[in-house]
Design a protein around this motif. Sequence first.
Motif, short mmCIF file in Angstrom:
data_model
loop_
_atom_site.label_atom_id
_atom_site.label_comp_id
_atom_site.label_asym_id
_atom_site.label_seq_id
_atom_site.Cartn_x
_atom_site.Cartn_y
_atom_site.Cartn_z
N THR A 149 31.91 68.81 87.24
CA THR A 149 31.81 67.58 88.04
C THR A 149 33.07 67.45 88.88
O THR A 149 34.19 67.71 88.42
CB THR A 149 31.64 66.35 87.14
OG1 THR A 149 32.74 66.25 86.25
CG2 THR A 149 30.34 66.45 86.36
N GLN B 234 31.36 63.33 90.93
CA GLN B 234 30.75 62.38 90.00
C GLN B 234 31.80 61.64 89.18
O GLN B 234 32.83 62.21 88.82
CB GLN B 234 29.80 63.10 89.05
CG GLN B 234 28.62 63.75 89.72
CD GLN B 234 27.77 64.49 88.71
OE1 GLN B 234 27.02 63.89 87.94
NE2 GLN B 234 27.87 65.82 88.72
N CYS C 277 25.27 57.64 92.01
CA CYS C 277 25.67 58.71 91.09
C CYS C 277 24.81 59.96 91.32
O CYS C 277 25.32 61.09 91.23
CB CYS C 277 25.55 58.24 89.64
SG CYS C 277 26.88 57.12 89.12
N ALA D 257 26.13 63.58 92.37
CA ALA D 257 25.75 64.79 91.62
C ALA D 257 25.21 65.85 92.58
O ALA D 257 25.49 67.05 92.41
CB ALA D 257 24.71 64.44 90.56
N ASP E 36 28.06 67.44 94.24
CA ASP E 36 28.66 68.41 93.32
C ASP E 36 27.89 69.73 93.32
O ASP E 36 28.47 70.81 93.27
CB ASP E 36 28.69 67.84 91.90
CG ASP E 36 29.95 67.04 91.61
OD1 ASP E 36 30.92 67.17 92.38
OD2 ASP E 36 29.97 66.30 90.61
#
Length: 278
Positions: A3, A6, A237, A241, A244
């Motif tokens: 991560t 995040q 979120c 993600a 990421d």
Amino acid sequence: MTTFFQKKVDRRSRSAMVGFLQGHFRYDTMSSWNRLTSYANNIKFHRLGLSSSQDDKAYELLGVDYWDDIRSPIDDFTYEQGHRYTMGSNGRSSGYLVLHDSHLELTGHLSYCPTCSQRNFKKVPPVTFQDNNEKVIAQEILKSQNSWLPKVYLGQSTIQDLSISDDEKFSLIIRLKSQLADCSLSNACGVCGNPRSNFSVPPSRLMVANKSIDQGEDFCAEDWSMGSLRDRVELVCAFDAACDSVRSNFINLLDDYDVVEITEHRPVQVKKLVAHAA
């Protein structure tokens, strides 16, 4: 997957969720003069936490078209959000990923050519009909592009010559006008002439809105319940993600591939003088 963008957010705490949303990095959804912003992440090379060797190789990628090799998390995110949200790049060097509102919109195409992929706004007419009465009436409807009132077709000589009653003809005309709505006269492709096929599912395209998301929003207001705050935190979120995942794909690209220069020979048309054949 490591991560990077995040962050863990306590969904039980109102203050934690408000702090996360208010403190999230934002960027323009359009040009800066529009002053419209949304949730975003900086994906410029020097902001991705790359190692020294990865950073050197990243700059070797300048001029290489690699975006399609790393962008699949964006499509996955868009699908998982029911196409209500998507992600797009912005900035002079496309160095930011930005969260956008979006929706699916039908293109209006009803058929396509399997040979050349040309799309058409008309459907392919039925190949067969129950009898000659249907065939004759259908041809008249298709030739007129289904533009006449039902009683007008009764006056056509080909339809008058049919051996069934006017009431039967009228019923057929009503039914076939409905069945042949949006059909072309033939199934031929307008580009290559090969047979077209109807879409089983009408195609759609993703329409992306460049309006702001939560710009200047007061998350402490009463209309932001705990449930609505959780929903918004879940969305942001999920966006982080996906960013990421794009970053991980890019790093895998750096680790697994090398940039090499190759020479490509492409055919070029030129004009030359050629002597007449003897």
